[in-house]
Scaffold this motif. Sequence first.
Motif, short mmCIF file in Angstrom:
data_model
loop_
_atom_site.label_atom_id
_atom_site.label_comp_id
_atom_site.label_asym_id
_atom_site.label_seq_id
_atom_site.Cartn_x
_atom_site.Cartn_y
_atom_site.Cartn_z
N ILE B 239 0.82 -1.21 0.00
CA ILE B 239 0.00 0.00 0.00
C ILE B 239 0.86 1.27 0.00
O ILE B 239 0.50 2.27 -0.61
N GLY B 240 2.00 1.21 0.66
CA GLY B 240 2.87 2.38 0.74
C GLY B 240 3.44 2.77 -0.61
O GLY B 240 3.95 3.88 -0.78
N HIS B 241 3.32 1.86 -1.60
CA HIS B 241 3.87 2.16 -2.92
C HIS B 241 2.80 2.41 -3.98
O HIS B 241 3.02 2.19 -5.16
N MET B 242 1.63 2.86 -3.53
CA MET B 242 0.69 3.50 -4.44
C MET B 242 1.32 4.83 -4.84
O MET B 242 1.78 5.57 -3.99
N THR B 243 1.28 5.13 -6.13
CA THR B 243 1.70 6.46 -6.55
C THR B 243 0.58 7.44 -6.20
O THR B 243 -0.55 7.26 -6.64
N VAL B 244 0.90 8.44 -5.41
CA VAL B 244 -0.12 9.46 -5.09
C VAL B 244 0.32 10.83 -5.58
O VAL B 244 -0.47 11.76 -5.64
N HIS B 245 1.60 10.94 -5.95
CA HIS B 245 2.14 12.26 -6.29
C HIS B 245 3.02 12.15 -7.53
O HIS B 245 4.24 12.14 -7.42
N PRO B 246 2.37 12.07 -8.70
CA PRO B 246 3.17 11.99 -9.94
C PRO B 246 4.08 13.20 -10.01
O PRO B 246 3.65 14.33 -9.72
#
Lengths: 385, 385
Positions: B239-246
């Motif tokens: 979960i910590g490696h969802m991209t949230v900030h392209p």
Amino acid sequence: MTVARPDEVRRYNRASLLRLLHTGGPATRAALAAELGLNRSTIKMLVDGLAGDGVVEEKVPRLAQGAGRPSLLVLPQPQAVVVLAVDVQVEHAAIALVGLGGQILGRNSWNLRGRRREPEEVVCHVAESAAFLAQDLGLRPVAAGVSVPGIVRRSDGMVHGAANLAWLDVPLGQRMGTALGVPVAVGNDAELGALAEFVRGAGRGASDAVFVSADVGVGGGIIAQGALLRGSAGYLGEIGHMTVHPGGRRCHCGNVGCWETEVGEAALRRALGLVDDAPRGAIVAELRELRRDSDPVARLGDYVDWLVLGLVNVVNVFGPELVVLGDLFTALPDAVVRRARREVHERSMVSRALGGVRIEKSALGADLKLLGAAEAAFGDVLATV
Amino acid sequence: MTVARPDEVRRYNRASLLRLLHTGGPATRAALAAELGLNRSTIKMLVDGLAGDGVVEEKVPRLAQGAGRPSLLVLPQPQAVVVLAVDVQVEHAAIALVGLGGQILGRNSWNLRGRRREPEEVVCHVAESAAFLAQDLGLRPVAAGVSVPGIVRRSDGMVHGAANLAWLDVPLGQRMGTALGVPVAVGNDAELGALAEFVRGAGRGASDAVFVSADVGVGGGIIAQGALLRGSAGYLGEIGHMTVHPGGRRCHCGNVGCWETEVGEAALRRALGLVDDAPRGAIVAELRELRRDSDPVARLGDYVDWLVLGLVNVVNVFGPELVVLGDLFTALPDAVVRRARREVHERSMVSRALGGVRIEKSALGADLKLLGAAEAAFGDVLATV
């Protein structure tokens, strides 16, 4: 497991055998025995019982191999157990009668525009159309499954929200049940697409797979440890509403920068330079044209980047062995899928840990959600045949 | 379910009863009978058998209520079944001997710096320390569970990558098994945290819950339909490696803009204005200080926005009834958690569909991962006691 009575065991074994024939197709008694871990006399008793009830038939295979008496094939009889499948989409609705084994025995579809998209009208039209079709074919469905592009409560088929249909809190399961007079299972369209892929498509035999589809909205269904994942109270999560673009476009869900706003139908129109109200057919035609382009990835610009970004998230979050792309995604040029495969692997630590994640287009075509809805209906039925 | 033989049924019932006492604590025979759906004579037989083996004890409750003979309490005996729990973190390692019922019977911990962080050294130190502890207490663990902040293959405890430890492809399960001489289960730390919360913490009884923790990295564990979710080949998603900030910061995983880069330990240091190598204690002290601030949400600035954004994604994707915040997140001021609750509900369509999702801090404290590692070890053991 508590103490099992013999008749419970028999019923359980009968249902298991039927499910195997339903999903795997015709098989010899020997193959059924091996698959179910039951001995030959139990298999004989079960097959004889089902044949006596007209649910299966035994036949000499057309191409008997080798010497000696050929092993008889056990064939599921499609007409013996029939369910109604309903696929409500934003622009049109379709129904089908689906037989044991997953064969579509008859179908009908119509456009949904204006007033015809309201829940009462949809229910009414489905019931009428289903009655005609059943009469035409001389079949009687024993259950129904309904696919809807919205957030659905599994237990009773309450459609909390189907924004693209402008439906809010529609007790669809209850209404359909009353109109059809059979048990009804309602599911989210992406969830039922995943179910169809899992039972009959690219996901067959997969233990962990994610199905992602782009229609007007973008949705997902997840197979985890060989079963369909469901959220709390039966609400499935909404993969299309991961935020991937903070400060991006406003989404109909009330949030900003959802994946759906970057890779859904509207985003495809923008990427292809089509007008806002270009119909779906125009999008598909344009994508087909694009296959002949020397560099379709470049032509789609940002669109491919957002597709990859969301797929990286899906792979990192769920750690699947397989991702199946459905609906509009299946019209994307193969070069785009190849690029996505390569980039996802490079950027996802989970893909690298797994030694790669397969990314495939769905091969079930336009019937995907009908087949999924049918499977939802068959779910409880096979145990009671 | 195939045909169940009487001795299999007895073994199954014995394991179920033991699991109930292990997770639920002391209970009367009547309560056990009701919970397991077994009759009183079966319960008596099972309890007598377990008491004869010294695994449980029966006692008159201290406060017998009402008239008549008080109902006897069945108590699990902690020393009867003992496992070794190992928690490897980036800065330190801890071990504990944990008894039936989840009680920590003894523990030890040490710093991991420089050479002591290398896999060989960690395994060696764990084995040595465990042997001393077991001898001191006169106990013999029958299995071990190990928590690691990395991507772990469940089947054999291969740690594919633990970037914050600088470990790559370490066969930890095999090495620990050889060094300890007992079966070893290795798990991702966030996954084992989720397991502990599910068995003994805020997630007890929850059917669908997500556990999210911030340490050096950010990880998650998911309970779906009452069981721990696992990815393909036993790799849990990250979960910590969802991209949230392209376009955001580069992450050690090779990707850019992961949630971890915006809400992990380093991000908290930045938000609090601490230097890059400020120790964890300084972060916690500063967060404690912040609780007295008139507006802690404003003081943390962007940090809270990224926290909310990721939580919206977690809720939208998994549709849980409960999200538990662990590790460094538990040090956040309550005002921040209240703000996250409100914003997640406003922005998540799934939260609105569910009528709200609970967001709580973990209450299990620093022992969380030790308890989770112990449960991983107990998993297979209770069936064979």
